[in-house]
Design an enzyme around this catalytic site. Structure first.
Site, PDB file in Angstrom:
ATOM      1  N   ASP A   1       0.817  -1.208   0.000  1.00 21.12           N
ATOM      2  CA  ASP A   1       0.000   0.000   0.000  1.00 21.12           C
ATOM      3  C   ASP A   1       0.848   1.254   0.000  1.00 21.12           C
ATOM      4  O   ASP A   1       2.071   1.203   0.041  1.00 21.12           O
ATOM      5  CB  ASP A   1      -1.012   0.004   1.142  1.00 21.12           C
ATOM      6  CG  ASP A   1      -0.409  -0.053   2.523  1.00 21.12           C
ATOM      7  OD1 ASP A   1       0.818   0.043   2.673  1.00 21.12           O
ATOM      8  OD2 ASP A   1      -1.179  -0.205   3.474  1.00 21.12           O
ATOM      9  N   ASP A   2       0.170   2.352  -0.089  1.00 16.56           N
ATOM     10  CA  ASP A   2       0.770   3.685  -0.118  1.00 16.56           C
ATOM     11  C   ASP A   2       1.565   3.935  -1.397  1.00 16.56           C
ATOM     12  O   ASP A   2       2.603   4.571  -1.390  1.00 16.56           O
ATOM     13  CB  ASP A   2       1.640   3.936   1.122  1.00 16.56           C
ATOM     14  CG  ASP A   2       0.817   3.884   2.394  1.00 16.56           C
ATOM     15  OD1 ASP A   2      -0.388   4.169   2.323  1.00 16.56           O
ATOM     16  OD2 ASP A   2       1.369   3.552   3.438  1.00 16.56           O
TER      17      ASP A   2
ATOM     18  N   CYS B   1      -5.327   2.904   4.889  1.00 22.97           N
ATOM     19  CA  CYS B   1      -5.089   1.468   5.030  1.00 22.97           C
ATOM     20  C   CYS B   1      -6.217   0.684   5.708  1.00 22.97           C
ATOM     21  O   CYS B   1      -6.576  -0.384   5.240  1.00 22.97           O
ATOM     22  CB  CYS B   1      -3.760   1.215   5.731  1.00 22.97           C
ATOM     23  SG  CYS B   1      -3.569   2.054   7.289  1.00 22.97           S
TER      24      CYS B   1
ATOM     25  N   LYS C   1       1.535  -5.761   8.485  1.00 19.47           N
ATOM     26  CA  LYS C   1       0.712  -4.863   9.294  1.00 19.47           C
ATOM     27  C   LYS C   1      -0.744  -5.255   9.163  1.00 19.47           C
ATOM     28  O   LYS C   1      -1.282  -5.342   8.061  1.00 19.47           O
ATOM     29  CB  LYS C   1       0.923  -3.420   8.818  1.00 19.47           C
ATOM     30  CG  LYS C   1       0.150  -2.409   9.630  1.00 19.47           C
ATOM     31  CD  LYS C   1       0.498  -1.000   9.181  1.00 19.47           C
ATOM     32  CE  LYS C   1      -0.578  -0.475   8.283  1.00 19.47           C
ATOM     33  NZ  LYS C   1      -0.410   0.929   7.921  1.00 19.47           N
TER      34      LYS C   1
ATOM     35  N   HIS D   1      -3.796  -3.801  11.017  1.00 17.87           N
ATOM     36  CA  HIS D   1      -4.578  -2.565  10.960  1.00 17.87           C
ATOM     37  C   HIS D   1      -6.024  -2.795  10.551  1.00 17.87           C
ATOM     38  O   HIS D   1      -6.612  -2.013   9.798  1.00 17.87           O
ATOM     39  CB  HIS D   1      -3.896  -1.557  10.047  1.00 17.87           C
ATOM     40  CG  HIS D   1      -3.908  -0.184  10.620  1.00 17.87           C
ATOM     41  ND1 HIS D   1      -3.766   0.938   9.857  1.00 17.87           N
ATOM     42  CD2 HIS D   1      -4.040   0.252  11.880  1.00 17.87           C
ATOM     43  CE1 HIS D   1      -3.800   2.007  10.619  1.00 17.87           C
ATOM     44  NE2 HIS D   1      -3.972   1.602  11.858  1.00 17.87           N
TER      45      HIS D   1
END
Length: 177
Positions: free
Chosen positions: A37-38, A77, A128, A130
């Site tokens: 992501d990102d 996210c 991660k 999240h």
């Protein structure tokens, strides 16, 4: 069509062209879902970027399934991850960022990782998380217990793959058969 039959239909659709299923469907395909992501789609070589070098992802895309029309409904996210798990838009699952919202336990029970595990797949999660579940979010332990192998942390954390930290306890419950 229920969630299970929808999942099987989806898997058969993506697996059949690659010879991953026999006519008797006695063999099930291996499924590896990698979420990075990102970044934008165009930041990976497999989508045509010739400056950023992503050879391992490019090879997996070449030999597997590359989703060319996939998109997210949120650039954040938490809602994005939950959309992947549940196959729902953010407006449907209602989980967003920094609002105290979480996946309900009943919704999580219909997620693709849970369905795969209930049907004999060895499931793992690395990285991660999240994605809080239930009224107590990460403290419920539901996410951790939903996978056979869980090496992940919750919330905003750093990831150190060479060492188990208090954020990333290594848990392996059963061996793949």
């Amino acid at each position: 069509m229920n969630h299970r039959s929808s999942l099987y239909a989806f898997l058969a659709t993506i697996a059949a062209p690659f010879g991953l299923l026999t006519s008797s469907q006695a063999e099930r395909p291996n499924i590896i879902f990698i979420l990075t992501d990102d970044h934008r789609q165009t930041d990976l070589g497999c989508y045509g970027n010739d400056i950023v070098q992503t050879p391992n992802i490019d090879k997996m895309a070449e030999e597997g399934v590359l989703f060319e029309n996939a998109s997210i409904t949120s650039a954040i996210c938490t809602p994005s991850r939950i959309s992947y798990f549940l196959g729902q838009y953010e407006r449907k699952h209602g989980v967003n960022f920094n609002s105290g919202t979480a996946i309900s336990q009943s919704a999580w029970a219909k997620s693709y990782p849970v369905i795969l595990r209930e049907n004999g797949y060895f499931t793992g999660y690395v990285g991660k998380n999240h994605a809080p579940i239930g009224a107590r979010g990460y403290e419920t332990g539901i996410m951790d217990a939903s996978f056979d192998y869980f090496y992940a942390g919750h919330g905003h954390i750093r990831f150190y793959p060479k060492q188990a930290t208090s954020n990333f306890p290594i848990r392996q419950k059963r061996h793949p058969g």
